[in-house]
Design a protein around this motif. Structure first.
Motif, mmCIF file in Angstrom:
data_model
loop_
_atom_site.group_PDB
_atom_site.id
_atom_site.type_symbol
_atom_site.label_atom_id
_atom_site.label_comp_id
_atom_site.label_asym_id
_atom_site.label_seq_id
_atom_site.Cartn_x
_atom_site.Cartn_y
_atom_site.Cartn_z
ATOM 1 N N UNK A 1 43.445 -14.080 -2.732
ATOM 2 C CA UNK A 1 43.385 -15.403 -1.918
ATOM 3 C C UNK A 1 43.412 -14.745 -0.412
ATOM 4 N N UNK A 2 44.584 -13.897 -0.401
ATOM 5 C CA UNK A 2 44.797 -13.168 1.270
ATOM 6 C C UNK A 2 44.345 -11.870 1.479
ATOM 7 N N UNK A 3 43.255 -11.274 0.463
ATOM 8 C CA UNK A 3 42.683 -10.137 0.682
ATOM 9 C C UNK A 3 41.091 -10.285 0.687
ATOM 10 N N UNK A 4 40.303 -10.012 -0.292
ATOM 11 C CA UNK A 4 38.746 -10.112 -0.466
ATOM 12 C C UNK A 4 38.378 -11.537 -0.165
ATOM 13 N N UNK A 5 39.084 -12.701 -0.513
ATOM 14 C CA UNK A 5 38.671 -14.144 -0.511
ATOM 15 C C UNK A 5 39.109 -14.661 0.732
ATOM 16 N N UNK A 6 39.641 -14.120 1.752
ATOM 17 C CA UNK A 6 39.968 -14.425 3.013
ATOM 18 C C UNK A 6 38.785 -15.187 3.722
ATOM 19 N N UNK A 7 38.946 -15.972 4.609
ATOM 20 C CA UNK A 7 37.851 -16.786 5.416
ATOM 21 C C UNK A 7 37.137 -15.591 6.378
ATOM 22 N N UNK B 1 31.348 -16.665 0.836
ATOM 23 C CA UNK B 1 32.233 -17.747 0.345
ATOM 24 C C UNK B 1 32.897 -17.656 -1.070
ATOM 25 N N UNK B 2 33.251 -16.419 -1.240
ATOM 26 C CA UNK B 2 33.896 -16.353 -2.561
ATOM 27 C C UNK B 2 35.141 -17.027 -2.746
ATOM 28 N N UNK B 3 35.223 -17.451 -3.985
ATOM 29 C CA UNK B 3 36.705 -18.053 -4.469
ATOM 30 C C UNK B 3 37.358 -16.945 -4.941
ATOM 31 N N UNK B 4 38.824 -17.138 -5.154
ATOM 32 C CA UNK B 4 39.364 -15.941 -5.707
ATOM 33 C C UNK B 4 38.746 -15.537 -7.226
ATOM 34 N N UNK B 5 38.157 -16.647 -7.839
ATOM 35 C CA UNK B 5 37.869 -16.081 -9.337
ATOM 36 C C UNK B 5 36.383 -15.410 -8.932
ATOM 37 N N UNK B 6 35.830 -15.676 -7.877
ATOM 38 C CA UNK B 6 34.280 -14.886 -7.596
ATOM 39 C C UNK B 6 35.068 -13.363 -7.153
ATOM 40 N N UNK C 1 35.652 -11.643 -10.187
ATOM 41 C CA UNK C 1 34.670 -11.413 -10.740
ATOM 42 C C UNK C 1 33.929 -10.035 -10.399
ATOM 43 N N UNK C 2 33.804 -10.250 -9.020
ATOM 44 C CA UNK C 2 32.884 -9.022 -8.463
ATOM 45 C C UNK C 2 33.565 -7.506 -8.575
ATOM 46 N N UNK C 3 35.151 -7.591 -8.326
ATOM 47 C CA UNK C 3 35.698 -6.492 -8.748
ATOM 48 C C UNK C 3 35.510 -5.921 -10.158
ATOM 49 N N UNK C 4 35.675 -6.661 -11.150
ATOM 50 C CA UNK C 4 35.467 -6.289 -12.386
ATOM 51 C C UNK C 4 34.245 -5.859 -12.766
ATOM 52 N N UNK C 5 33.170 -6.302 -12.264
ATOM 53 C CA UNK C 5 31.778 -5.856 -12.234
ATOM 54 C C UNK C 5 31.519 -4.378 -11.729
ATOM 55 N N UNK C 6 32.186 -4.393 -10.586
ATOM 56 C CA UNK C 6 32.054 -3.066 -9.878
ATOM 57 C C UNK C 6 32.852 -2.081 -10.733
ATOM 58 N N UNK C 7 34.014 -2.201 -11.374
ATOM 59 C CA UNK C 7 34.630 -1.347 -12.222
ATOM 60 C C UNK C 7 33.864 -1.074 -13.437
ATOM 61 N N UNK C 8 33.203 -1.951 -14.049
ATOM 62 C CA UNK C 8 32.438 -1.775 -15.111
ATOM 63 C C UNK C 8 31.272 -0.706 -14.996
ATOM 64 N N UNK C 9 30.694 -1.057 -13.543
ATOM 65 C CA UNK C 9 29.558 -0.338 -13.471
ATOM 66 C C UNK C 9 29.964 1.207 -12.939
ATOM 67 N N UNK C 10 30.985 1.355 -12.610
ATOM 68 C CA UNK C 10 31.696 2.602 -12.199
ATOM 69 C C UNK C 10 31.980 3.332 -13.590
ATOM 70 N N UNK C 11 32.495 2.543 -14.495
ATOM 71 C CA UNK C 11 32.723 3.401 -15.832
ATOM 72 C C UNK C 11 31.539 3.776 -16.646
#
Length: 204
Positions: free
Chosen positions: A83-89, A99-104, A107-117
């Motif tokens: 809320x106070x980092x990636x998803x800040x306004x 316009x990401x929510x905290x959940x989005x 999800x984006x970070x998890x996707x990036x980490x999976x692609x990295x693996x």
């Protein structure tokens, strides 16, 4: 590696600069391949990344902003406080942009980490194949013609440099995901080609 006042944007660029100057900082004992250091990888990873080019620095992500706009005193992983980092306004939470929510954001970070693996596993697999062949050549178990041997050594040296660059910061590719995917794909291609040509030359 700094050349004048310009940072290398990726490990391939830096490896070529250092190799062009005839410099290296050691020998890989098992393979005999010359190694190139990754002294400035933290700075260069950020400078070459999408975030870096947009003017985002370490504190923007690792010192979460409070509601009053001030940075928190203690650093933390961005994933602990989306809320106070990636998803800040003023970042990806901007209503007029991602316009990401905290959940989005999560999800984006998890996707990036999976692609990295996935890319990391492929890079390691082709690096291991090249290493095996180089060890065999160094021990005299196989004879690789000079041209193919040098290509294989160069590909493996670049692989070692890329590992040092991207795997040393423990960011799981989040600091420069696009850069890692592009670079790892190029290094994998070089490893595959060099290993294939060396095997062909051995078989005659």
């Amino acid at each position: 590696m700094v050349r004048g006042n310009v940072f290398a944007a990726n490990p391939i660029e830096r490896w070529n600069i250092v190799r062009g100057l005839g410099l290296h900082n050691g020998i890989d004992k098992e393979t005999g391949v010359k190694k190139v250091s990754t002294d400035h990888y933290h700075m260069e990873t950020l400078v070459g990344s999408t975030h870096g080019k947009a003017g985002v620095g370490c504190t923007d992500c690792h010192f979460a902003k409070k509601e009053n706009g001030k940075l928190e005193h203690q650093p933390s992983l961005p994933s602990l406080k989306y809320k106070n980092t990636c998803a800040r306004s003023d970042c990806h939470g901007n209503p007029n942009r991602d316009n990401w929510s905290e959940g989005q954001a999560a999800y984006m970070v998890a996707t990036i980490q999976q692609r990295y693996r996935i890319h990391k596993e492929r890079l390691e697999r082709y690096g291991a194949a090249a290493r095996k062949l180089l060890v065999q050549a160094k021990n005299g178990d196989v004879k690789i013609p000079e041209t193919q041997y040098k290509e294989l050594q160069d590909a493996y040296s670049l692989y070692l440099h890329t590992r040092g660059w991207y795997f040393s910061d423990y960011s799981e590719g989040v600091h420069d995901p696009r850069g890692f995917e592009k670079t790892s794909s190029e290094v994998i291609k070089k490893l595959r080609t060099a290993t294939t040509e060396a095997n062909k030359a051995i078989k005659g």
